[in-house]
Design an enzyme around this catalytic site. Structure first.
Site, PDB file in Angstrom:
ATOM      1  N   SER A 251      -1.268   2.572   9.043  1.00 23.52           N
ATOM      2  CA  SER A 251      -1.559   2.593   7.609  1.00 23.52           C
ATOM      3  C   SER A 251      -2.555   1.477   7.301  1.00 23.52           C
ATOM      4  O   SER A 251      -2.735   0.542   8.085  1.00 23.52           O
ATOM      5  CB  SER A 251      -0.277   2.395   6.784  1.00 23.52           C
ATOM      6  N   THR A 252      -3.163   1.615   6.156  1.00 27.99           N
ATOM      7  CA  THR A 252      -4.102   0.611   5.661  1.00 27.99           C
ATOM      8  C   THR A 252      -3.713   0.252   4.239  1.00 27.99           C
ATOM      9  O   THR A 252      -3.223   1.092   3.482  1.00 27.99           O
ATOM     10  CB  THR A 252      -5.539   1.133   5.686  1.00 27.99           C
ATOM     11  N   GLY A 253      -3.926  -0.990   3.908  1.00 30.46           N
ATOM     12  CA  GLY A 253      -3.631  -1.474   2.560  1.00 30.46           C
ATOM     13  C   GLY A 253      -4.765  -2.320   2.033  1.00 30.46           C
ATOM     14  O   GLY A 253      -5.813  -2.474   2.662  1.00 30.46           O
ATOM     15  N   SER A 256      -4.356  -5.608   4.444  1.00 31.11           N
ATOM     16  CA  SER A 256      -4.120  -5.598   5.882  1.00 31.11           C
ATOM     17  C   SER A 256      -4.270  -4.177   6.426  1.00 31.11           C
ATOM     18  O   SER A 256      -4.270  -3.194   5.685  1.00 31.11           O
ATOM     19  CB  SER A 256      -2.717  -6.136   6.217  1.00 31.11           C
ATOM     20  N   VAL A 257      -4.379  -4.123   7.771  1.00 31.47           N
ATOM     21  CA  VAL A 257      -4.400  -2.866   8.526  1.00 31.47           C
ATOM     22  C   VAL A 257      -3.299  -2.959   9.577  1.00 31.47           C
ATOM     23  O   VAL A 257      -3.196  -3.966  10.282  1.00 31.47           O
ATOM     24  CB  VAL A 257      -5.771  -2.637   9.190  1.00 31.47           C
ATOM     25  N   LYS A 281      -0.053  -6.304  12.490  1.00 31.85           N
ATOM     26  CA  LYS A 281      -0.527  -6.392  11.116  1.00 31.85           C
ATOM     27  C   LYS A 281      -1.735  -7.308  11.099  1.00 31.85           C
ATOM     28  O   LYS A 281      -1.615  -8.527  11.245  1.00 31.85           O
ATOM     29  CB  LYS A 281       0.576  -6.913  10.189  1.00 31.85           C
ATOM     30  N   ASP A 397       6.010  -8.514  -5.040  1.00 32.53           N
ATOM     31  CA  ASP A 397       5.265  -7.250  -4.987  1.00 32.53           C
ATOM     32  C   ASP A 397       6.207  -6.119  -4.590  1.00 32.53           C
ATOM     33  O   ASP A 397       5.827  -5.199  -3.857  1.00 32.53           O
ATOM     34  CB  ASP A 397       4.108  -7.357  -3.991  1.00 32.53           C
TER      35      ASP A 397
END
Length: 514
Positions: A251-253, A256-257, A281, A397
């Site tokens: 996943s990507t955010g 971070s990846v 991460k 968060d």
């Protein structure tokens, strides 16, 4: 007497008598075909081969067309020579003048005045003469002819609007390759100086911006990709045996990846067990959103001193270090969360939450029954209370995107931005987490889900009075409580080193760049 007369008329020379030369034939006989045929027959009879095939038999010439006057033939030949000379002179004049504004005329050097085009045969057309070329008008012209266009008319200069327009279109290929500039006939495009200068400036600006973005991309991570330094760190982990192989991106955010990898072993610390499946991460080194994230770390007493001494790019490593310490606190309190295996600069190696390369789904994507959803709500409530009371942390968060559902229970992830309740904005972050959790479970139909105010008091234990219709008063009360914590922050600041030791070791020093 007769012999003497003959002897006197015959010319003599040192080698004997000379045969008198035959009188020259008239010019008409020279130009006649009969004389040419006769001479050719004499050559053949004399034993000399002919270099040209014999001329075909021609019909006898008409008596009216024959010219017996040598003067007339000479004048006709001279006229033909003069016309050819004038044609060549006209081509030289055109070549000499070109597109000059001021042209020089060779009219005084011509042999025939005026030049008569009507005398020339229609069938005989010079191949260099393009006056009657039917395709001449269709050829594209870059710019109109400059100079005087005639007596009493305006002069065409390089500043002419039409000349500049076509010249600007021809220059477009230099800084805008592939731009359609027209063909000069059907697409006779022209650009004004103002538009041309604007396009030129825009192209140069885009080229400089592209160069800056390319340079920035080479030194920073991007979505589903990493820069050269990050790849080197990942390859070093594989070569050292910490990782068997890296399988791909999970996943990507925004910050971070996450990559999936097969775990190996730590030769430096044999007592540390590396799981079979781990995640990497990789915190993005881009600073696009750094201004929105610095509020989570610059006022944290654990990292405040180091934050002021590091450059913005090295602060990204501080984020990875902060998540490591937060996860260590949560793991000590037995909160379901990933376990940290290794930290290398801005790469955090953690245990994988999932099975057989399939990551656990997010709480947002999982489909649960009403009983399981009710169970999930109480689990999240208990995890928030544990983080606040036992770990002394606020997630900051927390939402359905950062909660995983695995093996029938909720797991918390992404705690790099988590702060302590004594943070200047700690209670505000807690109130925001409570709003996200309460809104999600209420939308999923959980009747037992508390309101945001009840959930805030249940987690913090502050029992702040509230009125659901007056949220501003509740937030004002929270801000008053945050100000009271400032003295407590100063006291905790002196004990930061001791807290670090309890969390898993002394604070890491910023390492040098590879």
């Amino acid at each position: 007497m007769e012999n003497a007369g003959v002897t006197a008329d015959t010319p003599k020379g040192p080698w004997g008598s000379v045969t008198p030369a035959a009188p020259p034939p008239p010019l008409a006989d020279v130009m006649s075909e009969e004389l040419a045929r006769q001479l050719q027959e004499e050559d053949v009879s004399g034993g000399f081969p002919s270099l040209s095939p014999p001329a075909p038999d021609l019909p006898p010439a008409d008596d009216a067309s024959e010219t017996t006057s040598d003067l007339m033939l000479a004048q006709m030949l001279q006229m033909q020579f003069d016309r050819e000379f004038d044609d060549q002179l006209r081509l030289e004049e055109r070549k000499f003048n070109g597109d000059n504004k001021v042209s020089i005329s060779f009219e005084n050097y011509r042999m025939v005045h005026p030049y008569e085009e009507s005398d020339s045969s229609e069938d005989e057309v010079d191949w260099q003469d393009t006056r009657h070329d039917p395709y001449r008008a269709e050829r594209p012209q870059a710019a109109p002819r400059r100079g005087f266009s005639g007596k009493g008319k305006n002069i065409t200069t390089k500043h002419d609007e039409e000349v500049c327009g076509r010249k600007n279109m021809a220059r477009m290929d230099k800084f805008a390759p592939g731009f359609l500039v027209g063909d000069g006939v059907q697409m006779d495009l022209k650009l004004s100086n103002q538009v041309f200068n604007s396009l030129k400036q825009h192209c140069y600006s885009e080229q400089r911006r592209s160069a800056r973005l390319h340079e920035k991309k080479e030194h920073s991570t991007s979505e589903q990709a990493v820069d050269s330094r990050t790849r080197l760190l990942m390859f070093k982990m594989v070569n050292a045996g910490v990782l068997e192989k890296i399988n791909g991106c999970i996943s990507t955010g925004k910050e971070s990846v996450v990559f999936h990898a097969d775990g190996g072993r730590l030769e430096e610390h044999p007592e540390v067990v590396v799981p079979d499946e781990v995640v990497l991460k990789v915190f993005k080194t881009t600073l696009n959103e750094f201004k929105n994230r610095d509020r989570y770390i610059k006022d944290d007493y654990r990292f405040k001193e180091r934050y002021s001494k590091l450059n913005p790019r090295k602060i990204i490593r501080l984020w990875a270090e902060k998540e490591k310490y937060n996860l260590a606190r949560m793991k000590k309190a037995e909160i379901p969360c990933p376990e940290v295996v290794l930290l290398r600069k801005h790469i955090l190696v953690m245990s994988f939450i999932g099975k057989d390369h399939v990551p656990a789904p997010k709480l947002k994507d999982v489909k649960l029954s009403s009983e399981d959803m009710k169970k999930a709500f109480y689990q999240v409530l208990y995890l928030m209370q544990q983080m606040y009371q036992e770990c002394n942390l606020v997630h900051a968060d927390l939402s359905e995107y950062n909660i995983l559902w695995h093996e029938g229970k909720a797991w918390l992830i992404d705690v790099s931005q988590s702060v302590e309740p004594t943070h200047p904005h700690g209670l505000e972050f807690l109130f925001r987490d409570c709003r996200n959790v309460s809104t999600f479970f209420q939308k999923r139909g959980v009747s037992e889900a508390m309101s945001v105010y009840e959930l805030f008091n249940a987690v913090s234990g502050l029992n702040v009075p509230f009125n659901e219709e007056k949220e501003e008063e509740f937030l004002t009360e929270i801000m008053v409580l945050e100000k009271r914590n400032e003295d407590h922050v100063q006291k905790r600041k002196k004990k930061s080193f001791a807290v670090m030791l309890e969390d898993g070791g002394p604070p890491l020093q910023p390492d040098s760049d590879d």
